[in-house]
Structures are given as C-alpha cells and as structure tokens.
Design a protein around this motif. Structure first.
Motif, mmCIF file in Angstrom:
data_model
loop_
_atom_site.group_PDB
_atom_site.id
_atom_site.type_symbol
_atom_site.label_atom_id
_atom_site.label_comp_id
_atom_site.label_asym_id
_atom_site.label_seq_id
_atom_site.Cartn_x
_atom_site.Cartn_y
_atom_site.Cartn_z
ATOM 1 N N TYR A 121 1.503 46.617 79.665
ATOM 2 C CA TYR A 121 1.874 45.957 80.916
ATOM 3 C C TYR A 121 0.711 45.132 81.461
ATOM 4 C CZ TYR A 121 5.710 49.208 80.502
ATOM 5 O OH TYR A 121 6.785 49.909 80.032
ATOM 6 N N LEU A 122 -0.481 45.671 81.382
ATOM 7 C CA LEU A 122 -1.666 44.946 81.838
ATOM 8 C C LEU A 122 -1.904 43.708 80.979
ATOM 9 C CD1 LEU A 122 -4.334 44.806 83.537
ATOM 10 C CD2 LEU A 122 -5.368 46.024 81.627
ATOM 11 N N ALA A 123 -1.884 43.885 79.663
ATOM 12 C CA ALA A 123 -2.178 42.774 78.754
ATOM 13 C C ALA A 123 -1.121 41.672 78.865
ATOM 14 C CB ALA A 123 -2.257 43.292 77.321
ATOM 15 N N ASN A 124 0.151 42.059 78.931
ATOM 16 C CA ASN A 124 1.207 41.044 79.030
ATOM 17 C C ASN A 124 1.149 40.299 80.361
ATOM 18 O OD1 ASN A 124 2.183 41.609 76.472
ATOM 19 N ND2 ASN A 124 3.618 43.140 77.224
ATOM 20 N N SER A 125 0.854 41.002 81.442
ATOM 21 C CA SER A 125 0.730 40.342 82.748
ATOM 22 C C SER A 125 -0.459 39.381 82.763
ATOM 23 C CB SER A 125 0.559 41.374 83.859
ATOM 24 O OG SER A 125 1.691 42.184 83.949
ATOM 25 N N ALA A 126 -1.577 39.816 82.204
ATOM 26 C CA ALA A 126 -2.758 38.951 82.158
ATOM 27 C C ALA A 126 -2.487 37.724 81.298
ATOM 28 C CB ALA A 126 -3.953 39.724 81.621
ATOM 29 N N ARG A 127 -1.840 37.908 80.147
ATOM 30 C CA ARG A 127 -1.541 36.775 79.268
ATOM 31 C C ARG A 127 -0.652 35.756 79.975
ATOM 32 N NH1 ARG A 127 1.280 39.094 75.281
ATOM 33 N NH2 ARG A 127 3.238 38.424 76.177
ATOM 34 N N GLU A 128 0.384 36.246 80.644
ATOM 35 C CA GLU A 128 1.272 35.334 81.363
ATOM 36 C C GLU A 128 0.554 34.647 82.515
ATOM 37 O OE1 GLU A 128 4.272 34.362 80.381
ATOM 38 O OE2 GLU A 128 3.925 35.637 78.636
ATOM 39 N N GLY A 129 -0.335 35.363 83.183
ATOM 40 C CA GLY A 129 -1.113 34.755 84.263
ATOM 41 C C GLY A 129 -2.007 33.636 83.765
ATOM 42 N N PHE A 130 -2.685 33.861 82.651
ATOM 43 C CA PHE A 130 -3.556 32.822 82.099
ATOM 44 C C PHE A 130 -2.755 31.641 81.570
ATOM 45 C CE2 PHE A 130 -6.765 36.291 81.692
ATOM 46 C CZ PHE A 130 -7.723 35.696 82.482
ATOM 47 N N LYS A 131 -1.557 31.908 81.024
ATOM 48 C CA LYS A 131 -0.719 30.806 80.542
ATOM 49 C C LYS A 131 -0.207 29.946 81.691
ATOM 50 C CE LYS A 131 1.136 32.528 76.188
ATOM 51 N NZ LYS A 131 2.351 32.980 75.493
ATOM 52 N N SER A 132 -0.066 30.541 82.877
ATOM 53 C CA SER A 132 0.490 29.799 84.000
ATOM 54 C C SER A 132 -0.526 28.884 84.678
ATOM 55 C CB SER A 132 1.084 30.760 85.029
ATOM 56 O OG SER A 132 0.054 31.485 85.670
ATOM 57 N N VAL A 133 -1.797 29.009 84.332
ATOM 58 C CA VAL A 133 -2.828 28.150 84.928
ATOM 59 C C VAL A 133 -2.701 26.743 84.343
ATOM 60 C CG1 VAL A 133 -5.317 27.761 85.125
ATOM 61 C CG2 VAL A 133 -4.405 30.062 85.343
ATOM 62 N N ASP A 134 -2.712 25.775 85.204
ATOM 63 C CA ASP A 134 -2.597 24.385 84.790
ATOM 64 C C ASP A 134 -3.810 23.990 83.944
ATOM 65 O OD1 ASP A 134 -2.036 21.711 84.538
ATOM 66 O OD2 ASP A 134 -2.087 21.260 86.684
ATOM 67 N N PRO A 135 -3.602 23.463 82.731
ATOM 68 C CA PRO A 135 -4.722 23.068 81.874
ATOM 69 C C PRO A 135 -5.612 21.998 82.514
ATOM 70 C CG PRO A 135 -2.673 23.021 80.625
ATOM 71 C CD PRO A 135 -2.322 23.295 82.049
ATOM 72 N N ARG A 136 -5.046 21.234 83.459
ATOM 73 C CA ARG A 136 -5.862 20.210 84.124
ATOM 74 C C ARG A 136 -6.977 20.834 84.946
ATOM 75 N NH1 ARG A 136 -1.859 16.655 87.354
ATOM 76 N NH2 ARG A 136 -1.048 18.719 87.786
ATOM 77 N N LEU A 137 -6.742 22.042 85.489
ATOM 78 C CA LEU A 137 -7.795 22.728 86.240
ATOM 79 C C LEU A 137 -8.956 23.104 85.326
ATOM 80 C CD1 LEU A 137 -5.653 25.040 88.518
ATOM 81 C CD2 LEU A 137 -6.843 22.943 89.164
ATOM 82 N N GLU A 138 -8.643 23.565 84.132
ATOM 83 C CA GLU A 138 -9.689 23.895 83.167
ATOM 84 C C GLU A 138 -10.467 22.642 82.766
ATOM 85 O OE1 GLU A 138 -10.160 25.609 78.636
ATOM 86 O OE2 GLU A 138 -8.294 25.968 79.708
#
Length: 101
Positions: free
Chosen positions: A68-85
């Motif tokens: 649950y932790l790993a899947n939530s973290a993965r989805e959170g990182f995927k939701s970050v706009d690549p333009r911000l990076e």
C-alpha cells in the motif's frame, strides 16, 4: 521479445505479493524466514527475537503494509507534472533534490 516481463513490472509484482497471498501462508512464510530456525531469525536469535515479540509484529506489519505504501508513493510520483522537474533542473537543482521542500 514477446512474453518477456520488464524489470519495473517484476518489481511491482514482487511488491504486490503480500496482497495476493493469504494471511495464513504469509504468516508461515514469515515464521520460516524470521523464526528461531529461520534464514534470518536463526543467525540473529542471540541478538533479537522475532517470534512472540515486538520485532516480529513490526516485520509482519511491514510485510502486509508495504504494497500500500509503495503503490501510493509510485502513483504520487507519477502524478507530478514533468515540467516541474524540468524547471527544477533548469534552475540548478541537483538530481534527487527535486521533491524536497
């Protein structure tokens, strides 16, 4: 190559094992690994006891909750706009510091 599995999918599958495995089987597997004669529990027995003790409860809870932790973290990182990076990189942020506050 058809039918091959990517490393990412393999890691995701391994992380999701505790969700798919019945609790009884997971308990037996944890006892096999962390019990007094287990692969990890045996050598560590003089220092730490896992069976009927707080460290065993912690290991079991980590085993069950890790997906649950790993899947939530993965989805959170995927939701970050690549333009911000990209903006952080263009401003000189070192690799890995993009998400720090």
């Amino acid at each position: 190559m058809q039918g091959s599995i990517s490393r990412e999918r393999l890691v995701e599958s391994i992380i999701d094992v505790p969700v798919v495995v019945p609790h009884t089987v997971a308990g037996i597997a944890l006892l096999t690994v962390f019990g007094s004669r287990g692969l990890i529990g045996g050598p560590l027995e003089p220092y730490i006891q896992f069976r009927d003790a707080l460290p065993g409860i912690v290991v079991a809870m980590l085993f069950v909750s890790l997906p649950y932790l790993a899947n939530s973290a993965r989805e959170g990182f995927k939701s970050v706009d690549p333009r911000l990076e990209n903006a952080a990189r263009s401003l000189g942020a070192p690799y890995g510091k993009y998400f720090s506050l």
